[in-house]
Every structure is written in C-alpha cells, then in structure tokens.
Design a protein around this motif. Structure first.
Motif, PDB file in Angstrom:
ATOM      1  N   ASN A 173      13.397 -18.037   2.320  1.00 23.29           N
ATOM      2  CA  ASN A 173      14.558 -17.845   3.109  1.00 23.29           C
ATOM      3  C   ASN A 173      15.888 -17.676   2.430  1.00 23.29           C
ATOM      4  O   ASN A 173      17.010 -17.247   2.913  1.00 23.29           O
ATOM      5  N   ILE A 174      15.837 -18.278   1.105  1.00 25.30           N
ATOM      6  CA  ILE A 174      17.210 -18.256   0.326  1.00 25.30           C
ATOM      7  C   ILE A 174      17.960 -16.903   0.292  1.00 25.30           C
ATOM      8  O   ILE A 174      19.160 -16.794   0.152  1.00 25.30           O
ATOM      9  N   ARG A 175      16.921 -16.030   0.223  1.00 28.51           N
ATOM     10  CA  ARG A 175      17.483 -14.663  -0.054  1.00 28.51           C
ATOM     11  C   ARG A 175      18.051 -14.026   1.339  1.00 28.51           C
ATOM     12  O   ARG A 175      19.378 -13.384   1.159  1.00 28.51           O
ATOM     13  N   LYS A 176      17.723 -14.764   2.363  1.00 31.94           N
ATOM     14  CA  LYS A 176      18.435 -14.266   3.825  1.00 31.94           C
ATOM     15  C   LYS A 176      19.871 -14.710   3.953  1.00 31.94           C
ATOM     16  O   LYS A 176      20.807 -14.474   4.662  1.00 31.94           O
ATOM     17  N   VAL A 177      20.009 -15.987   3.187  1.00 36.35           N
ATOM     18  CA  VAL A 177      21.346 -16.788   3.348  1.00 36.35           C
ATOM     19  C   VAL A 177      22.171 -16.914   1.912  1.00 36.35           C
ATOM     20  O   VAL A 177      23.145 -17.944   2.025  1.00 36.35           O
ATOM     21  N   GLU A 178      21.852 -15.878   0.969  1.00 40.20           N
ATOM     22  CA  GLU A 178      22.369 -16.199  -0.357  1.00 40.20           C
ATOM     23  C   GLU A 178      23.913 -16.153  -0.289  1.00 40.20           C
ATOM     24  O   GLU A 178      24.859 -16.629  -1.091  1.00 40.20           O
ATOM     25  N   MET A 198      21.387 -18.588   9.798  1.00 44.37           N
ATOM     26  CA  MET A 198      22.135 -19.841   9.402  1.00 44.37           C
ATOM     27  C   MET A 198      21.754 -20.870  10.478  1.00 44.37           C
ATOM     28  O   MET A 198      21.269 -22.067  10.070  1.00 44.37           O
ATOM     29  N   VAL A 199      22.312 -20.667  11.634  1.00 44.55           N
ATOM     30  CA  VAL A 199      22.161 -21.716  12.769  1.00 44.55           C
ATOM     31  C   VAL A 199      20.772 -22.035  12.938  1.00 44.55           C
ATOM     32  O   VAL A 199      20.352 -23.189  13.028  1.00 44.55           O
ATOM     33  N   THR A 200      19.639 -21.205  12.933  1.00 45.52           N
ATOM     34  CA  THR A 200      18.572 -21.346  13.146  1.00 45.52           C
ATOM     35  C   THR A 200      17.594 -22.080  12.019  1.00 45.52           C
ATOM     36  O   THR A 200      16.951 -23.189  11.991  1.00 45.52           O
ATOM     37  N   LEU A 201      17.888 -21.714  10.653  1.00 47.56           N
ATOM     38  CA  LEU A 201      17.581 -22.442   9.674  1.00 47.56           C
ATOM     39  C   LEU A 201      18.084 -23.988   9.543  1.00 47.56           C
ATOM     40  O   LEU A 201      17.376 -24.902   9.017  1.00 47.56           O
ATOM     41  N   MET A 202      19.633 -24.039   9.967  1.00 48.53           N
ATOM     42  CA  MET A 202      20.197 -25.445   9.711  1.00 48.53           C
ATOM     43  C   MET A 202      19.530 -26.261  10.991  1.00 48.53           C
ATOM     44  O   MET A 202      19.402 -27.469  10.653  1.00 48.53           O
TER      45      MET A 202
END
Length: 92
Positions: A57-62, A11-15
């Motif tokens: 990436n949505i699957r990684k953070v669903e 989450m931190v990386t994606l954000m």
C-alpha cells in the motif's frame, strides 16, 4: 473520480483499518514482548501480514504525508517488536 478524491478515499480506508484493526493488535503484541514473552506463531504471521500489506500500500499513498508518517511509525514499531522478540528468544 478525480485522482485526489481517490487518494483521499484510500487514505481514509487505510487509516481506519490501521487504527481500529491493526494498531490495537500490534500494541498488544508489543506489550507481550515488553513483558519478556515470546512471539507465538499467530503473532508472527499477523506481523508478517501487516508488513506485507504496508509494502503493497505504500505506493498508493506515497504522495500523502499523513500516510507516509503512519507507515514510518509502523516500521519503527515493527522493528521494536522484532528486536525485543529476538532478545526474548535468546533468553528462553
């Protein structure tokens, strides 16, 4: 690494990437189409890459509500840009 720590790291990386790399460029593209300009090839490719990356990436953070909200906003912004770009193309 426990699962929750891995999710937090993702989450931190994606954000961070979204906030500092992707969002400024997306907003610049939106400003261009809002002014009636047409999308260039570079802009189209960039938007396509952003959406493909989001789909991957949505699957990684669903399970992370903050990320889900970010992805929903991204899709809405993408739709606004594309809708406006289509209008601009029709007028050209």
């Amino acid at each position: 690494m426990p699962d929750y720590r891995q999710q937090e790291g993702v989450m931190v990386t994606l954000m961070h990437r979204f906030k500092h790399q992707r969002l400024p460029r997306i907003l610049a593209i939106k400003a261009q189409v809002d002014q009636g300009r047409r999308l260039g090839e570079y802009d189209r490719v960039f938007l396509e890459e952003v959406m493909q990356d989001a789909q991957r990436n949505i699957r990684k953070v669903e399970d992370i509500p903050e990320c889900q909200h970010m992805f929903i906003q991204l899709v809405g912004l993408y739709k606004e840009i594309i809708d406006r770009a289509i209008e601009n193309e029709k007028r050209a």
